[in-house]
Motif scaffolding. Structure first.
Motif, PDB file in Angstrom:
ATOM      1  N   THR A  69       0.816  -1.109   0.106  1.00  0.00           N
ATOM      2  CA  THR A  69       0.069   0.100   0.028  1.00  0.00           C
ATOM      3  C   THR A  69       0.791   1.165  -0.049  1.00  0.00           C
ATOM      4  OG1 THR A  69      -1.677  -0.987   1.473  1.00  0.00           O
ATOM      5  CG2 THR A  69      -1.841   1.068   1.343  1.00  0.00           C
ATOM      6  N   VAL A  70       0.440   2.088  -0.874  1.00  0.00           N
ATOM      7  CA  VAL A  70       1.285   3.553  -0.917  1.00  0.00           C
ATOM      8  C   VAL A  70       0.314   4.472  -0.346  1.00  0.00           C
ATOM      9  CG1 VAL A  70       2.499   4.982  -2.432  1.00  0.00           C
ATOM     10  CG2 VAL A  70       2.546   2.733  -2.760  1.00  0.00           C
ATOM     11  N   ARG A  71       0.799   5.319   0.554  1.00  0.00           N
ATOM     12  CA  ARG A  71       0.089   6.562   0.968  1.00  0.00           C
ATOM     13  C   ARG A  71       1.028   7.803   0.506  1.00  0.00           C
ATOM     14  NH1 ARG A  71      -0.150   2.603   4.711  1.00  0.00           N
ATOM     15  NH2 ARG A  71      -2.397   1.599   5.050  1.00  0.00           N
ATOM     16  N   VAL A  72       0.329   8.827  -0.069  1.00  0.00           N
ATOM     17  CA  VAL A  72       0.998  10.123  -0.658  1.00  0.00           C
ATOM     18  C   VAL A  72       0.295  11.043   0.152  1.00  0.00           C
ATOM     19  CG1 VAL A  72       1.274  11.185  -2.756  1.00  0.00           C
ATOM     20  CG2 VAL A  72       1.086   8.790  -2.743  1.00  0.00           C
ATOM     21  N   TYR A  73       1.205  11.839   0.910  1.00  0.00           N
ATOM     22  CA  TYR A  73       1.126  13.045   1.456  1.00  0.00           C
ATOM     23  C   TYR A  73       1.295  14.450   0.755  1.00  0.00           C
ATOM     24  CZ  TYR A  73       0.048   9.843   5.440  1.00  0.00           C
ATOM     25  OH  TYR A  73      -0.302   8.696   6.000  1.00  0.00           O
ATOM     26  N   MET A  74       0.473  15.275   0.609  1.00  0.00           N
ATOM     27  CA  MET A  74       0.974  16.725   0.173  1.00  0.00           C
ATOM     28  C   MET A  74       0.915  17.831   0.881  1.00  0.00           C
ATOM     29  SD  MET A  74      -0.390  16.186  -4.040  1.00  0.00           S
ATOM     30  CE  MET A  74       0.163  14.822  -5.036  1.00  0.00           C
ATOM     31  N   PRO A  75       1.754  18.733   0.600  1.00  0.00           N
ATOM     32  CA  PRO A  75       1.795  19.925   1.601  1.00  0.00           C
ATOM     33  C   PRO A  75       0.580  20.736   1.440  1.00  0.00           C
ATOM     34  CG  PRO A  75       3.129  20.146  -0.414  1.00  0.00           C
ATOM     35  CD  PRO A  75       2.643  19.041  -0.508  1.00  0.00           C
ATOM     36  N   THR A  76       0.252  21.628   2.708  1.00  0.00           N
ATOM     37  CA  THR A  76      -0.637  22.677   2.360  1.00  0.00           C
ATOM     38  C   THR A  76       0.041  23.943   2.498  1.00  0.00           C
ATOM     39  OG1 THR A  76      -0.800  22.531   5.102  1.00  0.00           O
ATOM     40  CG2 THR A  76      -2.457  21.453   3.668  1.00  0.00           C
ATOM     41  N   THR A  77      -0.456  24.892   2.355  1.00  0.00           N
ATOM     42  CA  THR A  77       0.510  26.310   2.220  1.00  0.00           C
ATOM     43  C   THR A  77       1.000  26.575   3.669  1.00  0.00           C
ATOM     44  OG1 THR A  77      -1.577  27.710   2.979  1.00  0.00           O
ATOM     45  CG2 THR A  77      -1.193  27.198   0.610  1.00  0.00           C
ATOM     46  N   ASP A  78       0.675  25.894   4.724  1.00  0.00           N
ATOM     47  CA  ASP A  78       1.363  26.263   6.071  1.00  0.00           C
ATOM     48  C   ASP A  78       2.276  25.238   6.486  1.00  0.00           C
ATOM     49  OD1 ASP A  78      -0.576  24.187   6.611  1.00  0.00           O
ATOM     50  OD2 ASP A  78      -1.419  25.263   8.113  1.00  0.00           O
ATOM     51  N   GLY A  79       2.714  24.161   5.552  1.00  0.00           N
ATOM     52  CA  GLY A  79       3.665  23.386   5.546  1.00  0.00           C
ATOM     53  C   GLY A  79       3.080  21.920   6.103  1.00  0.00           C
ATOM     54  N   HIS A  80       2.045  21.670   6.418  1.00  0.00           N
ATOM     55  CA  HIS A  80       1.409  20.536   6.969  1.00  0.00           C
ATOM     56  C   HIS A  80       1.391  19.493   5.836  1.00  0.00           C
ATOM     57  CE1 HIS A  80       0.925  21.730  11.195  1.00  0.00           C
ATOM     58  NE2 HIS A  80       0.221  22.683  10.775  1.00  0.00           N
ATOM     59  N   HIS A  81       1.564  18.203   5.826  1.00  0.00           N
ATOM     60  CA  HIS A  81       1.496  17.395   4.916  1.00  0.00           C
ATOM     61  C   HIS A  81       0.115  16.548   5.185  1.00  0.00           C
ATOM     62  CE1 HIS A  81       5.385  18.082   3.488  1.00  0.00           C
ATOM     63  NE2 HIS A  81       5.130  17.097   2.164  1.00  0.00           N
ATOM     64  N   LEU A  82      -1.041  16.483   4.292  1.00  0.00           N
ATOM     65  CA  LEU A  82      -2.248  15.590   4.363  1.00  0.00           C
ATOM     66  C   LEU A  82      -2.326  14.507   3.395  1.00  0.00           C
ATOM     67  CD1 LEU A  82      -4.717  18.690   4.849  1.00  0.00           C
ATOM     68  CD2 LEU A  82      -3.334  17.678   6.727  1.00  0.00           C
ATOM     69  N   LEU A  83      -2.826  13.503   3.707  1.00  0.00           N
ATOM     70  CA  LEU A  83      -3.268  12.344   2.899  1.00  0.00           C
ATOM     71  C   LEU A  83      -4.124  12.789   1.634  1.00  0.00           C
ATOM     72  CD1 LEU A  83      -2.865   9.393   2.674  1.00  0.00           C
ATOM     73  CD2 LEU A  83      -5.172   9.102   3.492  1.00  0.00           C
ATOM     74  N   ALA A  84      -3.131  12.613   0.444  1.00  0.00           N
ATOM     75  CA  ALA A  84      -3.764  13.079  -0.924  1.00  0.00           C
ATOM     76  C   ALA A  84      -4.372  11.743  -1.437  1.00  0.00           C
ATOM     77  CB  ALA A  84      -2.673  13.847  -1.722  1.00  0.00           C
ATOM     78  N   GLY A  85      -3.986  10.556  -1.210  1.00  0.00           N
ATOM     79  CA  GLY A  85      -4.435   9.510  -1.773  1.00  0.00           C
ATOM     80  C   GLY A  85      -3.821   8.221  -1.157  1.00  0.00           C
ATOM     81  N   GLU A  86      -4.355   7.194  -1.339  1.00  0.00           N
ATOM     82  CA  GLU A  86      -3.832   5.820  -0.996  1.00  0.00           C
ATOM     83  C   GLU A  86      -4.046   4.793  -1.936  1.00  0.00           C
ATOM     84  OE1 GLU A  86      -4.182   4.027   3.155  1.00  0.00           O
ATOM     85  OE2 GLU A  86      -6.105   3.272   2.164  1.00  0.00           O
ATOM     86  N   THR A  87      -3.330   4.143  -2.555  1.00  0.00           N
ATOM     87  CA  THR A  87      -3.501   2.891  -3.313  1.00  0.00           C
ATOM     88  C   THR A  87      -2.676   1.855  -3.605  1.00  0.00           C
ATOM     89  OG1 THR A  87      -3.829   2.819  -5.948  1.00  0.00           O
ATOM     90  CG2 THR A  87      -1.713   3.878  -5.024  1.00  0.00           C
ATOM     91  N   ARG A  88      -2.946   0.681  -3.931  1.00  0.00           N
ATOM     92  CA  ARG A  88      -2.180  -0.490  -3.948  1.00  0.00           C
ATOM     93  C   ARG A  88      -1.082  -0.480  -5.050  1.00  0.00           C
ATOM     94  NH1 ARG A  88      -1.525  -4.238  -0.197  1.00  0.00           N
ATOM     95  NH2 ARG A  88      -1.076  -5.621  -1.939  1.00  0.00           N
ATOM     96  N   LEU A  89       0.055  -0.921  -4.657  1.00  0.00           N
ATOM     97  CA  LEU A  89       1.018  -1.130  -5.709  1.00  0.00           C
ATOM     98  C   LEU A  89       1.376  -2.630  -5.959  1.00  0.00           C
ATOM     99  CD1 LEU A  89       3.426   0.476  -7.352  1.00  0.00           C
ATOM    100  CD2 LEU A  89       4.899  -0.101  -5.225  1.00  0.00           C
ATOM    101  N   GLY A  90       1.497  -2.971  -7.324  1.00  0.00           N
ATOM    102  CA  GLY A  90       1.908  -4.471  -7.346  1.00  0.00           C
ATOM    103  C   GLY A  90       3.459  -4.595  -7.421  1.00  0.00           C
ATOM    104  N   HIS A  91       4.094  -5.583  -7.673  1.00  0.00           N
ATOM    105  CA  HIS A  91       5.582  -5.891  -7.591  1.00  0.00           C
ATOM    106  C   HIS A  91       5.783  -5.149  -8.500  1.00  0.00           C
ATOM    107  CE1 HIS A  91       5.281  -8.842  -4.515  1.00  0.00           C
ATOM    108  NE2 HIS A  91       4.570  -9.672  -5.145  1.00  0.00           N
ATOM    109  N   VAL A  92       7.090  -4.278  -8.456  1.00  0.00           N
ATOM    110  CA  VAL A  92       7.648  -3.250  -9.596  1.00  0.00           C
ATOM    111  C   VAL A  92       9.033  -3.545  -9.444  1.00  0.00           C
ATOM    112  CG1 VAL A  92       8.016  -0.709 -10.195  1.00  0.00           C
ATOM    113  CG2 VAL A  92       6.128  -1.399  -9.048  1.00  0.00           C
ATOM    114  N   ALA A  93       9.651  -3.993 -10.762  1.00  0.00           N
ATOM    115  CA  ALA A  93      10.938  -4.276 -10.998  1.00  0.00           C
ATOM    116  C   ALA A  93      11.866  -3.048 -11.036  1.00  0.00           C
ATOM    117  CB  ALA A  93      11.305  -5.180 -12.132  1.00  0.00           C
ATOM    118  N   GLU A  94      13.153  -3.068 -11.126  1.00  0.00           N
ATOM    119  CA  GLU A  94      14.102  -1.948 -11.290  1.00  0.00           C
ATOM    120  C   GLU A  94      14.018  -1.493 -12.814  1.00  0.00           C
ATOM    121  OE1 GLU A  94      18.929  -0.833 -11.217  1.00  0.00           O
ATOM    122  OE2 GLU A  94      18.197  -2.897 -10.248  1.00  0.00           O
ATOM    123  N   GLY A  95      13.700  -0.242 -12.777  1.00  0.00           N
ATOM    124  CA  GLY A  95      13.788   0.143 -13.932  1.00  0.00           C
ATOM    125  C   GLY A  95      12.123   0.606 -14.688  1.00  0.00           C
ATOM    126  N   ASP A  96      11.034  -0.197 -14.016  1.00  0.00           N
ATOM    127  CA  ASP A  96      10.022   0.110 -14.476  1.00  0.00           C
ATOM    128  C   ASP A  96       9.159   1.470 -13.977  1.00  0.00           C
ATOM    129  OD1 ASP A  96       9.816  -2.212 -15.516  1.00  0.00           O
ATOM    130  OD2 ASP A  96       8.438  -3.459 -14.175  1.00  0.00           O
TER     131      ASP A  96
END
Length: 469
Positions: free
Chosen positions: A342-369
């Motif tokens: 599972t990947v959780r992505v946090y993005m900044p607000t103007t005052d510097g806080h990071h809020l959850l912007a999305g969550e998704t499943r990641l499959g196996h990823v090989a080097e270079g993909d």
């Protein structure tokens, strides 16, 4: 030493009667390889004092989810001649299974009074999918208050029991290496991405979350995590499960140590945790896999539409997905296998806080993909389309016109990619906007710097396509 065969029940029973019984000490030095398919390979060491000649060694501290067909036991000068694994815990189903065909006392609802109960004698006909009783000439299938058993039957185990029938060259204390596969252990990667203020880079942290639902604890274990899709043979026997017999044979706690070491193994990857790990009998343990700072990322908005050959009336709203992309390359601070998770992505607000912007499943990823993480839907950018023309120009050929309206509700310019897919053989006859052919079924309009559309009708793209089956 060759793999011992499972003894027939009568032969094994006779050996159990003739040989002295020996109990083992608790497990030490556990090696645990956890696969991300819900199973684990275990090697433990048990200290046992054995007599010379035949003996029966009893292990009562073993997992209930043990795969009985995978057991191997090895010690110097010890020959294994038979293996028995049994576990029949005390459960309502197991109790009733032993009383099939016998008469029992059953407490039932009183059909004459909803608040009353009656006691009836009934014969238990079956317990396969719930109790079925016979009462005289009638068969009763339905709810009941309770069943009264005349006595506690024998043959139940408080704990799973593994019994080895051995023949030993000499007496003395030996270290028995016990090997087996088991269920109830699993792991996955959990990723956290914190995007920078300018949106161009992200800091990535990868953690391994090991879950244990087997009710069997491992203390100070050497843990390996295997990433990949390992083939499993169909089960030819009934696996040990809580509440069912097999006869014949805490909250997540992060580990802040250094990251795990990784190596290729066959067609998979294996991670070795740097320190000994204690896995609670029920719960999870987290350990650091790796971290990478300043990974270049790209943010994109994409709206997709799969067109058919039907005639459509009215407006069609299209969702606009928000995605984050990056390349798994060494020059991008990565260039390593990324296990599924599972990947959780946090993005900044103007005052510097990071809020959850999305969550998704990641499959196996090989080097270079390349990696593309869909985070959600855009709040401010919208797309709608309307069919402007429809004409059947052949037996299975159609010419269809579309008007696609794009609006940017942001206060700053936005980039958007429109991806339209068509069935069969197709050709764009006309378009008032440039496009690229993405693949054999898709065209893409790459719209850069869409201005804010407040108070305007937005951007309209008109095109006509011919589709033929």
């Amino acid at each position: 030493m060759t793999r011992p065969m499972l003894f027939p029940a009568l032969v094994l029973a006779s050996l159990l009667l003739l040989a002295p019984a020996v109990s083992s000490a608790g497990a030490t030095g556990a090696f645990v390889a956890v696969y991300n398919s819900g199973r684990a390979q275990v090697r433990e060491t048990r200290a046992v004092t054995l007599p010379a000649g035949p003996a029966v060694v009893v292990f009562t501290d073993v997992p209930a989810t043990l795969d009985a067909t995978s057991i191997r036991a090895v010690a110097p000068g010890m020959g294994v001649e038979g293996i028995e694994y049994s576990y029949r815990p005390i459960t309502p189903r197991n109790l009733l299974d032993l009383y099939v065909g016998k008469e029992l006392s059953v407490i039932l609802p009183d059909p004459a009074d909803a608040n009353a109960r009656i006691l009836r004698k009934a014969r238990l006909l079956s317990n396969a999918e719930g109790p079925v009783f016979s009462m005289g000439k009638e068969v009763y299938v339905g709810g009941y208050e309770a069943v009264l058993l005349p006595e506690m039957p024998k043959g139940f185990n408080e704990k799973p029991t593994l019994t080895l029938t051995t023949d030993n060259e000499s007496e003395g204390r030996k270290s028995v290496a016990l090997h087996y596969l088991m269920g109830g252990l699993n792991w996955q990667a959990d990723y956290t991405m914190a995007v920078s203020a300018d949106g161009a880079t992200a800091d990535l942290e990868a953690w391994a979350t090991v879950t244990n639902a087997s009710d069997y604890a491992f203390k100070g274990a050497d843990v390996r995590l295997v990433a990949g899709d390992v083939q499993r043979a169909p089960a030819s026997y009934k696996m040990a499960r809580r509440g069912e017999p097999v006869l014949a044979m805490e909250a997540a706690m992060p580990d802040n140590a250094a990251g795990a070491s990784e190596e290729s193994f066959s067609e998979y990857h294996v991670y070795t945790l740097p320190t000994a790990v204690t896995l609670p009998p029920q719960g999870a343990r987290q350990a650091s896999l790796f971290s990478a700072a300043g990974v270049p990322v790209r943010q994109e908005l994409v709206s997709r539409y799969h067109a058919g050959t039907g005639q459509r009336a009215g407006k069609i709203d299209q969702s606009v997905e928000s995605a984050l992309t990056f390349d798994n390359l060494a020059v991008n601070k990565l260039g390593r296998p990324l296990p599924a998770g599972t990947v959780r992505v946090y993005m900044p607000t103007t005052d510097g806080h990071h809020l959850l912007a999305g969550e998704t499943r990641l499959g196996h990823v090989a080097e270079g993909d390349a990696v593309r993480l869909v985070l959600g839907r855009s709040f401010d950018v919208s797309v709608e389309r309307r069919q402007t023309s429809f004409e059947k120009v052949g037996k299975s050929a159609y010419e269809i016109g579309w008007a696609v309206t794009v609006k940017n509700g942001k206060k700053v310019p936005a980039d958007l990619k429109l991806a339209d897919s068509f069935p069969g053989q197709w050709k764009v006859l006309s378009s008032d906007a440039s496009y690229a052919v993405a693949d054999a079924a898709t065209i893409e309009f790459d719209l850069k710097g869409l201005p804010p559309s407040a108070g305007t009708d937005g951007l309209v793209i008109n095109y006509t396509v011919r589709i033929e089956y």
